[in-house]
Write a protein that holds these residues in place. Sequence first.
Motif, PDB file in Angstrom:
ATOM      1  N   GLY A 102       0.788  -1.218   0.000  1.00 38.74           N
ATOM      2  CA  GLY A 102       0.000   0.000   0.000  1.00 38.74           C
ATOM      3  C   GLY A 102       0.826   1.277   0.000  1.00 38.74           C
ATOM      4  N   GLN A 103       2.132   1.151  -0.166  1.00 40.04           N
ATOM      5  CA  GLN A 103       3.014   2.320  -0.131  1.00 40.04           C
ATOM      6  C   GLN A 103       3.227   2.913  -1.525  1.00 40.04           C
ATOM      7  OE1 GLN A 103       6.569   1.515   2.711  1.00 40.04           O
ATOM      8  NE2 GLN A 103       6.002  -0.512   1.952  1.00 40.04           N
ATOM      9  N   MET A 104       3.494   4.199  -1.563  1.00 36.68           N
ATOM     10  CA  MET A 104       3.936   4.905  -2.765  1.00 36.68           C
ATOM     11  C   MET A 104       5.277   5.535  -2.406  1.00 36.68           C
ATOM     12  SD  MET A 104       1.566   4.457  -5.106  1.00 36.68           S
ATOM     13  CE  MET A 104       1.880   5.749  -6.328  1.00 36.68           C
ATOM     14  N   LYS A 105       6.245   5.374  -3.299  1.00 36.84           N
ATOM     15  CA  LYS A 105       7.575   5.911  -3.024  1.00 36.84           C
ATOM     16  C   LYS A 105       8.158   6.522  -4.296  1.00 36.84           C
ATOM     17  CE  LYS A 105      10.112   3.963   0.001  1.00 36.84           C
ATOM     18  NZ  LYS A 105      11.029   3.081   0.768  1.00 36.84           N
ATOM     19  N   PRO A 106       9.246   7.311  -4.165  1.00 33.28           N
ATOM     20  CA  PRO A 106       9.890   7.858  -5.357  1.00 33.28           C
ATOM     21  C   PRO A 106      10.296   6.751  -6.321  1.00 33.28           C
ATOM     22  CG  PRO A 106      10.720   8.956  -3.412  1.00 33.28           C
ATOM     23  CD  PRO A 106       9.906   7.789  -2.933  1.00 33.28           C
ATOM     24  N   CYS A 107      10.163   7.041  -7.596  1.00 32.20           N
ATOM     25  CA  CYS A 107      10.525   6.104  -8.656  1.00 32.20           C
ATOM     26  C   CYS A 107      11.908   5.495  -8.426  1.00 32.20           C
ATOM     27  CB  CYS A 107      10.489   6.847  -9.987  1.00 32.20           C
ATOM     28  SG  CYS A 107      11.437   6.111 -11.313  1.00 32.20           S
ATOM     29  N   ASN A 108      12.864   6.352  -8.107  1.00 30.20           N
ATOM     30  CA  ASN A 108      14.234   5.902  -7.904  1.00 30.20           C
ATOM     31  C   ASN A 108      14.973   7.004  -7.157  1.00 30.20           C
ATOM     32  OD1 ASN A 108      17.000   4.556  -9.798  1.00 30.20           O
ATOM     33  ND2 ASN A 108      15.734   3.490  -8.327  1.00 30.20           N
ATOM     34  N   THR A 109      16.248   6.832  -6.914  1.00 28.76           N
ATOM     35  CA  THR A 109      17.048   7.861  -6.255  1.00 28.76           C
ATOM     36  C   THR A 109      18.418   7.931  -6.911  1.00 28.76           C
ATOM     37  OG1 THR A 109      17.859   6.315  -4.601  1.00 28.76           O
ATOM     38  CG2 THR A 109      15.862   7.531  -4.047  1.00 28.76           C
ATOM     39  N   THR A 110      19.232   8.864  -6.451  1.00 32.88           N
ATOM     40  CA  THR A 110      20.552   9.044  -7.050  1.00 32.88           C
ATOM     41  C   THR A 110      21.591   8.081  -6.513  1.00 32.88           C
ATOM     42  OG1 THR A 110      21.132  10.688  -5.382  1.00 32.88           O
ATOM     43  CG2 THR A 110      20.119  11.495  -7.413  1.00 32.88           C
ATOM     44  N   GLY A 111      21.358   7.562  -5.310  1.00 30.22           N
ATOM     45  CA  GLY A 111      22.369   6.728  -4.682  1.00 30.22           C
ATOM     46  C   GLY A 111      23.359   7.585  -3.916  1.00 30.22           C
ATOM     47  N   THR A 112      24.330   6.958  -3.334  1.00 29.55           N
ATOM     48  CA  THR A 112      25.314   7.662  -2.530  1.00 29.55           C
ATOM     49  C   THR A 112      26.652   7.706  -3.261  1.00 29.55           C
ATOM     50  OG1 THR A 112      26.267   7.802  -0.299  1.00 29.55           O
ATOM     51  CG2 THR A 112      26.001   5.585  -1.245  1.00 29.55           C
ATOM     52  N   ALA A 113      27.719   8.032  -2.556  1.00 28.17           N
ATOM     53  CA  ALA A 113      29.062   8.107  -3.145  1.00 28.17           C
ATOM     54  C   ALA A 113      30.086   8.095  -2.020  1.00 28.17           C
ATOM     55  CB  ALA A 113      29.219   9.384  -3.972  1.00 28.17           C
ATOM     56  N   THR A 114      31.322   7.800  -2.363  1.00 30.14           N
ATOM     57  CA  THR A 114      32.392   7.887  -1.373  1.00 30.14           C
ATOM     58  C   THR A 114      32.693   9.360  -1.121  1.00 30.14           C
ATOM     59  OG1 THR A 114      34.190   7.952  -3.006  1.00 30.14           O
ATOM     60  CG2 THR A 114      33.405   5.765  -2.317  1.00 30.14           C
ATOM     61  N   ASN A 115      33.420   9.628  -0.072  1.00 30.33           N
ATOM     62  CA  ASN A 115      33.791  11.020   0.220  1.00 30.33           C
ATOM     63  C   ASN A 115      34.654  11.611  -0.893  1.00 30.33           C
ATOM     64  OD1 ASN A 115      32.422  11.032   2.681  1.00 30.33           O
ATOM     65  ND2 ASN A 115      34.187  10.231   3.805  1.00 30.33           N
ATOM     66  N   ALA A 116      35.316  10.742  -1.656  1.00 27.53           N
ATOM     67  CA  ALA A 116      36.159  11.200  -2.765  1.00 27.53           C
ATOM     68  C   ALA A 116      35.372  11.362  -4.057  1.00 27.53           C
ATOM     69  CB  ALA A 116      37.313  10.223  -2.988  1.00 27.53           C
ATOM     70  N   GLY A 117      34.078  10.994  -4.040  1.00 30.94           N
ATOM     71  CA  GLY A 117      33.230  11.212  -5.205  1.00 30.94           C
ATOM     72  C   GLY A 117      32.968  10.025  -6.103  1.00 30.94           C
ATOM     73  N   TYR A 118      33.421   8.831  -5.723  1.00 26.27           N
ATOM     74  CA  TYR A 118      33.124   7.651  -6.543  1.00 26.27           C
ATOM     75  C   TYR A 118      31.678   7.257  -6.284  1.00 26.27           C
ATOM     76  CZ  TYR A 118      33.296   2.928  -8.481  1.00 26.27           C
ATOM     77  OH  TYR A 118      33.028   1.792  -9.207  1.00 26.27           O
ATOM     78  N   SER A 119      30.874   7.234  -7.344  1.00 27.69           N
ATOM     79  CA  SER A 119      29.432   7.054  -7.187  1.00 27.69           C
ATOM     80  C   SER A 119      29.007   5.610  -6.966  1.00 27.69           C
ATOM     81  CB  SER A 119      28.702   7.601  -8.412  1.00 27.69           C
ATOM     82  OG  SER A 119      28.993   6.823  -9.549  1.00 27.69           O
ATOM     83  N   GLU A 120      27.950   5.482  -6.176  1.00 25.51           N
ATOM     84  CA  GLU A 120      27.368   4.165  -5.951  1.00 25.51           C
ATOM     85  C   GLU A 120      26.840   3.558  -7.239  1.00 25.51           C
ATOM     86  OE1 GLU A 120      23.566   1.899  -3.959  1.00 25.51           O
ATOM     87  OE2 GLU A 120      23.807   4.051  -3.624  1.00 25.51           O
ATOM     88  N   HIS A 121      26.170   4.388  -8.084  1.00 28.44           N
ATOM     89  CA  HIS A 121      25.581   3.815  -9.305  1.00 28.44           C
ATOM     90  C   HIS A 121      26.650   3.195 -10.198  1.00 28.44           C
ATOM     91  CE1 HIS A 121      26.854   7.226 -11.897  1.00 28.44           C
ATOM     92  NE2 HIS A 121      26.426   8.043 -10.950  1.00 28.44           N
ATOM     93  N   ALA A 122      27.856   3.809 -10.232  1.00 26.48           N
ATOM     94  CA  ALA A 122      28.944   3.256 -11.040  1.00 26.48           C
ATOM     95  C   ALA A 122      29.448   1.947 -10.430  1.00 26.48           C
ATOM     96  CB  ALA A 122      30.089   4.255 -11.143  1.00 26.48           C
ATOM     97  N   PHE A 123      29.571   1.923  -9.114  1.00 29.88           N
ATOM     98  CA  PHE A 123      29.988   0.699  -8.417  1.00 29.88           C
ATOM     99  C   PHE A 123      28.992  -0.423  -8.661  1.00 29.88           C
ATOM    100  CE2 PHE A 123      29.316  -1.966  -4.646  1.00 29.88           C
ATOM    101  CZ  PHE A 123      30.568  -2.579  -4.541  1.00 29.88           C
ATOM    102  N   ASN A 124      27.720  -0.136  -8.487  1.00 31.47           N
ATOM    103  CA  ASN A 124      26.680  -1.155  -8.665  1.00 31.47           C
ATOM    104  C   ASN A 124      26.728  -1.753 -10.061  1.00 31.47           C
ATOM    105  OD1 ASN A 124      25.796  -0.366  -6.113  1.00 31.47           O
ATOM    106  ND2 ASN A 124      24.124   0.898  -6.894  1.00 31.47           N
ATOM    107  N   PHE A 125      26.855  -0.883 -11.066  1.00 29.44           N
ATOM    108  CA  PHE A 125      26.850  -1.349 -12.448  1.00 29.44           C
ATOM    109  C   PHE A 125      28.080  -2.205 -12.756  1.00 29.44           C
ATOM    110  CE2 PHE A 125      27.450  -0.791 -17.095  1.00 29.44           C
ATOM    111  CZ  PHE A 125      26.249  -1.326 -17.508  1.00 29.44           C
ATOM    112  N   ALA A 126      29.249  -1.748 -12.298  1.00 23.37           N
ATOM    113  CA  ALA A 126      30.486  -2.488 -12.560  1.00 23.37           C
ATOM    114  C   ALA A 126      30.457  -3.867 -11.924  1.00 23.37           C
ATOM    115  CB  ALA A 126      31.680  -1.684 -12.027  1.00 23.37           C
ATOM    116  N   VAL A 127      29.994  -3.949 -10.682  1.00 30.29           N
ATOM    117  CA  VAL A 127      29.939  -5.232  -9.992  1.00 30.29           C
ATOM    118  C   VAL A 127      28.924  -6.157 -10.667  1.00 30.29           C
ATOM    119  CG1 VAL A 127      29.321  -6.393  -7.828  1.00 30.29           C
ATOM    120  CG2 VAL A 127      30.731  -4.326  -7.786  1.00 30.29           C
TER     121      VAL A 127
END
Length: 286
Positions: A102-127
Amino acid sequence: MGAVRVNPLPLLAGLVLLTACSGGGGTPAAAPSPVAQSPASSAPVTTSSAPVPTTSSSTPPPPSSSSEPAVTGKVVVLDPGHNGGNASHPKDINRSVPAGRGQMKPCNTTGTATNAGYSEHAFNFAVAQEVGAALAAKGIKVVYTRTNDTGVGPCVDRRAEIGNDANADAVVSIHADGSTSAGAHGFHVAYSSPPLNAAQGAPSTKLARTVRDGLRADGFTTSTYIGSAGLSARSDLGGLNLSTRPTVLVECGNMRNSAEAALMSSAAGRAKYAAAIASAIEAYLS
């Protein structure tokens, strides 16, 4: 914590991973604020499969690098959380979609990143790509929820639908967390609870335990701040709630922890995560 892309590597059909980081409604993290998806989320996902090598009946098969037999005839959906174009399309990814229970939530989100700027979305895709390649080499069909890291979405409901439509034997959503809690580190595996259908019951909990055990056996530490012993029962993640296939979401670690950030940012570290996840999935399918 977390929420498809055309990859230069051959895409193989198989297992779907679900999102739980900043886009899936997981534990609050100091990650970029959620932003949602529209037409892109409903667009069909392009997948490809490489033929499984066969040998002539008169020619002995080549020696295997593993003592374990290949797992064939199985389908795995891999779901790399978030996407590289999400941040530049806030209207699209912030729109509300069904998230189960019964929940409604945002379609998606941006994800997080390391303090140095390496993005989660890039990590997820590579793995996910490395996991898929390893599974395909064992004769497993692999399907991805996104085939590049420059697109938008898809939304969490569409990600679940991809796994359901593929009749996946296992769906694995790959993520990384972004907790700023002091000392927070370690991986955890989320599953839908209480279950909404049979697949979310014993099959999903078995998949969660198998992935947890595989990561732990390869030297990864279970989370110090979420769940218990590396497992996290969740009722708020759309990708898990809407799935009718055995599904889990893996938060590989905390990108805000310096040691885990260094590991995730390196090719060797990503290969280590991928090998552990692929082996665990193969073990579950066997």
